[in-house]
Write a protein that holds these residues in place. Sequence first.
Motif, PDB file in Angstrom:
ATOM      1  N   GLY A 206     -91.297   7.470  -9.659  1.00 40.05           N
ATOM      2  CA  GLY A 206     -90.884   8.271  -8.505  1.00 40.05           C
ATOM      3  C   GLY A 206     -90.365   7.450  -7.333  1.00 40.05           C
ATOM      4  N   GLN A 230     -82.599   5.627  -8.412  1.00 40.03           N
ATOM      5  CA  GLN A 230     -83.870   5.969  -9.068  1.00 40.03           C
ATOM      6  C   GLN A 230     -84.244   4.836 -10.000  1.00 40.03           C
ATOM      7  OE1 GLN A 230     -82.717  10.136 -10.452  1.00 40.03           O
ATOM      8  NE2 GLN A 230     -84.923  10.320 -10.138  1.00 40.03           N
TER       9      GLN A 230
ATOM     10  N   ILE D 173     -80.780  13.586 -18.034  1.00 39.35           N
ATOM     11  CA  ILE D 173     -80.854  12.337 -18.812  1.00 39.35           C
ATOM     12  C   ILE D 173     -82.218  12.244 -19.476  1.00 39.35           C
ATOM     13  CG2 ILE D 173     -80.984   9.824 -18.626  1.00 39.35           C
ATOM     14  CD1 ILE D 173     -78.848   9.990 -16.473  1.00 39.35           C
ATOM     15  N   THR D 245     -88.742  10.043 -21.202  1.00 35.56           N
ATOM     16  CA  THR D 245     -88.627  10.059 -19.752  1.00 35.56           C
ATOM     17  C   THR D 245     -87.393  10.875 -19.386  1.00 35.56           C
ATOM     18  OG1 THR D 245     -89.521   7.808 -19.774  1.00 35.56           O
ATOM     19  CG2 THR D 245     -88.602   8.605 -17.693  1.00 35.56           C
ATOM     20  N   TYR D 247     -84.929  12.661 -16.616  1.00 37.63           N
ATOM     21  CA  TYR D 247     -84.475  12.626 -15.222  1.00 37.63           C
ATOM     22  C   TYR D 247     -83.707  13.911 -14.949  1.00 37.63           C
ATOM     23  CZ  TYR D 247     -85.630   7.659 -15.520  1.00 37.63           C
ATOM     24  OH  TYR D 247     -86.284   6.471 -15.684  1.00 37.63           O
ATOM     25  N   LYS D 249     -82.574  17.167 -11.947  1.00 39.14           N
ATOM     26  CA  LYS D 249     -82.395  17.584 -10.558  1.00 39.14           C
ATOM     27  C   LYS D 249     -83.105  18.914 -10.370  1.00 39.14           C
ATOM     28  CE  LYS D 249     -78.172  14.980  -9.842  1.00 39.14           C
ATOM     29  NZ  LYS D 249     -76.710  14.985  -9.599  1.00 39.14           N
ATOM     30  N   GLU D 276     -99.377  12.526 -12.237  1.00 37.52           N
ATOM     31  CA  GLU D 276     -99.919  11.663 -13.304  1.00 37.52           C
ATOM     32  C   GLU D 276     -98.926  11.585 -14.462  1.00 37.52           C
ATOM     33  OE1 GLU D 276    -103.923  12.463 -14.510  1.00 37.52           O
ATOM     34  OE2 GLU D 276    -104.613  12.770 -12.454  1.00 37.52           O
ATOM     35  N   VAL D 277     -98.995  10.457 -15.178  1.00 36.13           N
ATOM     36  CA  VAL D 277     -98.040  10.261 -16.262  1.00 36.13           C
ATOM     37  C   VAL D 277     -98.769   9.954 -17.567  1.00 36.13           C
ATOM     38  CG1 VAL D 277     -96.140   9.523 -14.794  1.00 36.13           C
ATOM     39  CG2 VAL D 277     -97.769   7.822 -15.634  1.00 36.13           C
ATOM     40  N   VAL D 294     -93.457  13.979 -11.909  1.00 38.65           N
ATOM     41  CA  VAL D 294     -93.523  13.199 -10.680  1.00 38.65           C
ATOM     42  C   VAL D 294     -92.256  13.434  -9.871  1.00 38.65           C
ATOM     43  CG1 VAL D 294     -93.871  10.901  -9.669  1.00 38.65           C
ATOM     44  CG2 VAL D 294     -94.786  11.405 -11.941  1.00 38.65           C
ATOM     45  N   ALA D 295     -92.431  13.690  -8.588  1.00 37.27           N
ATOM     46  CA  ALA D 295     -91.274  13.814  -7.693  1.00 37.27           C
ATOM     47  C   ALA D 295     -90.717  12.429  -7.394  1.00 37.27           C
ATOM     48  CB  ALA D 295     -91.695  14.495  -6.391  1.00 37.27           C
ATOM     49  N   ASP D 296     -89.401  12.317  -7.391  1.00 36.08           N
ATOM     50  CA  ASP D 296     -88.794  11.047  -7.009  1.00 36.08           C
ATOM     51  C   ASP D 296     -88.778  10.933  -5.487  1.00 36.08           C
ATOM     52  OD1 ASP D 296     -87.289   8.718  -8.340  1.00 36.08           O
ATOM     53  OD2 ASP D 296     -86.096   9.174  -6.566  1.00 36.08           O
ATOM     54  N   ARG D 297     -88.632   9.694  -4.994  1.00 34.24           N
ATOM     55  CA  ARG D 297     -88.507   9.505  -3.543  1.00 34.24           C
ATOM     56  C   ARG D 297     -87.226  10.144  -3.008  1.00 34.24           C
ATOM     57  NH1 ARG D 297     -86.058   3.515  -2.278  1.00 34.24           N
ATOM     58  NH2 ARG D 297     -84.460   3.523  -3.876  1.00 34.24           N
ATOM     59  N   ILE D 298     -86.240  10.340  -3.879  1.00 33.56           N
ATOM     60  CA  ILE D 298     -85.007  11.011  -3.456  1.00 33.56           C
ATOM     61  C   ILE D 298     -85.223  12.512  -3.582  1.00 33.56           C
ATOM     62  CG2 ILE D 298     -82.540  11.279  -3.904  1.00 33.56           C
ATOM     63  CD1 ILE D 298     -82.565   8.495  -5.190  1.00 33.56           C
ATOM     64  N   LYS D 301     -84.924  15.315  -6.770  1.00 34.26           N
ATOM     65  CA  LYS D 301     -84.905  14.683  -8.084  1.00 34.26           C
ATOM     66  C   LYS D 301     -86.338  14.544  -8.596  1.00 34.26           C
ATOM     67  CE  LYS D 301     -80.550  12.313  -7.404  1.00 34.26           C
ATOM     68  NZ  LYS D 301     -79.719  11.116  -7.701  1.00 34.26           N
ATOM     69  N   THR D 302     -86.503  14.748  -9.878  1.00 40.46           N
ATOM     70  CA  THR D 302     -87.833  14.745 -10.480  1.00 40.46           C
ATOM     71  C   THR D 302     -87.796  14.029 -11.824  1.00 40.46           C
ATOM     72  OG1 THR D 302     -88.441  16.806  -9.358  1.00 40.46           O
ATOM     73  CG2 THR D 302     -89.684  16.250 -11.351  1.00 40.46           C
ATOM     74  N   ILE D 303     -88.897  13.357 -12.120  1.00 42.45           N
ATOM     75  CA  ILE D 303     -89.054  12.723 -13.432  1.00 42.45           C
ATOM     76  C   ILE D 303     -90.113  13.511 -14.210  1.00 42.45           C
ATOM     77  CG2 ILE D 303     -89.712  10.606 -14.646  1.00 42.45           C
ATOM     78  CD1 ILE D 303     -88.714  10.196 -11.097  1.00 42.45           C
ATOM     79  N   ILE D 305     -92.126  13.553 -17.957  1.00 43.35           N
ATOM     80  CA  ILE D 305     -92.395  12.630 -19.062  1.00 43.35           C
ATOM     81  C   ILE D 305     -93.312  13.284 -20.085  1.00 43.35           C
ATOM     82  CG2 ILE D 305     -93.220  10.318 -19.664  1.00 43.35           C
ATOM     83  CD1 ILE D 305     -92.774   9.428 -16.834  1.00 43.35           C
TER      84      ILE D 305
END
Lengths: 342, 342, 342, 342
Positions: A206, A230, D173, D245, D247, D249, D276-277, D294-298, D301-303, D305
């Motif tokens: 993240g 990212q 992605i 993983t 990626y 939006k 948690e991952v 998990v939320a991305d810092r941007i 955007k979210t990851i 997994i």
Amino acid sequence: MTKQIAILGASGYTGAELVRLIATHPGMEIAALGANSKAGQSMARVFPHLRHLDLPDLVKIDEIDFAGIDLCFCALPHKTSQEVISALPKDLKIVDLSADFRLRDPADYEKWYGNPHSAVELQKEAVYGLTEFYRDEIKSARLVAGTGCNAATGQYILRPLIAAGVIGLEDIILDLKCGVSGAGRSLKENLLHAELSEGYHAYAVGGTHRHLGEFDQEFSKVAGRDVRIQFTPHLIPANRGILATGYVKGEAEAIHDVLAAQYGNEPFIELLPMGEVPSTRHVRGSNFCHVGVVADRIPGKTIVIAALDNLTKGSSGQALQNANLMLNIQETEGLMLAPVFP
Amino acid sequence: MTKQIAILGASGYTGAELVRLIATHPGMEIAALGANSKAGQSMARVFPHLRHLDLPDLVKIDEIDFAGIDLCFCALPHKTSQEVISALPKDLKIVDLSADFRLRDPADYEKWYGNPHSAVELQKEAVYGLTEFYRDEIKSARLVAGTGCNAATGQYILRPLIAAGVIGLEDIILDLKCGVSGAGRSLKENLLHAELSEGYHAYAVGGTHRHLGEFDQEFSKVAGRDVRIQFTPHLIPANRGILATGYVKGEAEAIHDVLAAQYGNEPFIELLPMGEVPSTRHVRGSNFCHVGVVADRIPGKTIVIAALDNLTKGSSGQALQNANLMLNIQETEGLMLAPVFP
Amino acid sequence: MTKQIAILGASGYTGAELVRLIATHPGMEIAALGANSKAGQSMARVFPHLRHLDLPDLVKIDEIDFAGIDLCFCALPHKTSQEVISALPKDLKIVDLSADFRLRDPADYEKWYGNPHSAVELQKEAVYGLTEFYRDEIKSARLVAGTGCNAATGQYILRPLIAAGVIGLEDIILDLKCGVSGAGRSLKENLLHAELSEGYHAYAVGGTHRHLGEFDQEFSKVAGRDVRIQFTPHLIPANRGILATGYVKGEAEAIHDVLAAQYGNEPFIELLPMGEVPSTRHVRGSNFCHVGVVADRIPGKTIVIAALDNLTKGSSGQALQNANLMLNIQETEGLMLAPVFP
Amino acid sequence: MTKQIAILGASGYTGAELVRLIATHPGMEIAALGANSKAGQSMARVFPHLRHLDLPDLVKIDEIDFAGIDLCFCALPHKTSQEVISALPKDLKIVDLSADFRLRDPADYEKWYGNPHSAVELQKEAVYGLTEFYRDEIKSARLVAGTGCNAATGQYILRPLIAAGVIGLEDIILDLKCGVSGAGRSLKENLLHAELSEGYHAYAVGGTHRHLGEFDQEFSKVAGRDVRIQFTPHLIPANRGILATGYVKGEAEAIHDVLAAQYGNEPFIELLPMGEVPSTRHVRGSNFCHVGVVADRIPGKTIVIAALDNLTKGSSGQALQNANLMLNIQETEGLMLAPVFP
């Protein structure tokens, strides 16, 4: 004339890797090995794989006489490093492998590392050690800051593309796969063999990994504007290696051309033919970085991949390459060892 | 003057290891690479870890012009090797890495390898390549037979003890633990990663491993009588390494003394202080062999352990060491690379 | 009626393995999980692979109410175990996985473990937990002492042979190859992935491994005289598994016959056909032990090999098998899981 | 009443995994094992880890009498599978693990697999075997097509999000990390232990992996429009496991909510708390799939997994889950085995 070398933090993996590389370097001699926690021990005891070498015993750092030392590698933890380097002679050439002098802005340092910087003057003086992009500054530098190993790998694929403007800056994704030795020799439950072997996972997901500080700084610098990517690292059950898979928007041909122009004369960066991809096993134990470019089936999207050894090109090999430049030795000296496969 | 080198069988692991070592050897240049099955391919395709080197493409062996070649390494399968070498120029210096010229008695060869020897005259001429014990013969040899990798490891611990008469000859046991690369690059179900990883087992149990032919020959020679040992190899999920655990009847002090006298001046054999034991991880990728001696709690019994890298000291490093001797180059040239750890 | 089970030391590997096995056991329910250092945490946090189970949180051991507990597994470190068990209710059935109650003679305990025994009365009461040889005693025992994992493996091949008098007692050698999880989850530099992976070595060489106390006790007991064997364990880069290679003097046929008679009706000990050898990969994650016998080329010498999973048949599976007996449940209940391969 | 089961292709890893799971399934019995290349051998010889089981020998497929068989698992290579299944009784329930019936459009099949489909009628009849999304159809199906192992993993994280419209469809992605057993037991140089261990790389880069056919089909179906994602698999040196993983939006909270709603009652899909991952080591050998968000810092955007075991939830476990449904057995029967860790 053989240069006299000191290594501080010689009981860690990057310290041992420096010794391994310098062992066959014709222009350097190891004069002092510092490691406070294991001071008094022989290097053969701490790292039996180096027992064939005639090395000085480990000593406390403040016991080292720096008078005859030409260059000092500092492979200490961040925060410790800035304290130790502040106390070293002001004219001593230093290659620091910690994170302490990578970020130019003290506020950035505090943001990513959690403590205020205590050696701001040194920070200003330090040159960022990504050799292929700071070669001239490094040649005349007194203090060079080695890059993060992940930061180096990511920059090798993305930095020239951002600088050349051949990729979009909004949706850059860097998915990294890192070997275990990057976490060092510290005693943590999640680094035990029984925990790691045969399994893998993402961490610092993240946008919390500290090497993002370097990406932000350097990519923004070459882009001339703020760039935020990212970045997700994954821990892989292998001792050495970083594989960086970059997802970018841009044409594969243009991207390959930019990388070919950038790295055509570089001794350690090998650009693969279009469509081929690198593997960490083919750079293990060496200072080489292999880079591949593949067009995605979706027009306008491209995958760019780099592989290097985190302990060599990602840290100690890079440090030695920079030291060669600082000491006016041929840049590749001691670094042309072929990768070890299988 | 730089010696011109040919390598036959360059598409296998020992061939690749020879190239890796010679790559930084200042006195040798690779002039030809032979590999019938992959002829026409570049070495970078067959072994991408060597892509930074300027190497000739692989060619069929009969296409090689041996006129300017100073020495030829032959890393072919046994049986093929004797056929190929029979057809090479009679004055060409050769280091053979196969099993074809290790056994002096053609009947022994046929017993262990299952086919009659077709080059008996060459077999007579060949010198056994265990450098530390045949150094003088190797210097003047035209054809040197590289030892089996297990055979070298076992001899490093047992041979001096048998010769010195400090151990009993009746109950010698050699329990070996071998890395996977010793089995080569051949396609066998039991060499797949999914089969091997995370598991281990004994093989060739009961005295059927071919390297016993070398033990029988050499140990009987130095003992002056027939010696037969027990030998059990185990396949371990690691790519490189041989660890030989020898169980002998004899006093540990006397044994350590004999080994100290034998190896005191050897550049690559490191005898550890009494009571310390070696690990394969501390010799990986290097030409070093570490040897340890420990007294058992039962009086009169001693454990002697050796560790080396099967691809380096066990085969290609040994071959290069012998080639240096044959070409009147310093014996250690190109071989002082430190082990790669972690 | 479902038996209520407590597990003390649930944050270690043998504790987790007990939970894994009991999870599908139809006659048991986990009522309490004790782990002082991680008390207050959920099992899902300590061992995320168990997150699908409905388990009690970890608590401090003195917070557990043993009133409704039918049987308690104690997977604590030695020395701690005897202190904890001394304070448990005197009528609670206990299977102890530590070393504290394996040796009958307090002097032997102190010799091998370095501290005087503080619960000598309990030690007298304890039954040695090698199921196949103490089945009747275990059925009626209150306190069963799980064997050492190496001690179990070695006894499976040597004990029946010593008892039957088909092998010589003077020159027995046991060369063990052990997976990493046998060393537990403790934080030691030599257990880090980067230290262990791709390398292997012997440890506790010369007769200093504590499991020798069990071999001495049990082999002397069945022989009716003092028996001392040689025992060398090796650490192998795999998470699970013990492979025991035994070198004995005796006829292979007679040895195979004795083992066939001994294990013919055992549900978990699989004797392979003469000449076949076991592999740790074929017992991984299971309670099975595979045993093989091979005649050496030297008449009168035989190699006997056993493979088992140190965490299952070597400790937690054995413990559950014994618990089944103590609770009058079918001995194989919950233990017939097939090995996991690959 | 116990169901009689046949397994075709029992000498491969998915066949062995089916046997492992069915071994403790109370409602199934293995009546026939087909494997043309190893017909005549015992299962104990082909897979020694199954030697404790009372299993029929391997036979040629056309020697099997399907009269009493309730359900047949078909674990054959694609193309072979459609030929074999065409010749089986028309009323036999079949779970096919190959790729032959996953794609509904014969043109898609030919595009991805290179050969025209020879059993188009069967293809129409087949139900796609992603249990959690086709449960009702599977219950009444005669022929169920097991999904690709990567295809299952990717769908577990992306499918509900696409269906719910909480993520953008343009820039999805999927970066996968796959264990070695997914490549099967075939003899290929790049699957040797010495090639794979300690190294990793991407393959089928740029959108050429066949499982993209499934992603295209299924994601387009639930989106109601064409969806094309980017998908890059990487081969990791571990025997089991897929880590996907993703990626995307979209807002992390909304994404977590959708997944919670989707999987709240699913027995095998474990959604981790926000942030948690998952790790492959925590699902190894089991039918569970762990999912993390998990939320991305941007912002925006979210990851996402997912981790599962490719041989269990990714193929044979899924197949058994579907077979349970088809045979009106409880869906979780035989599948609640806890993961094996370490």
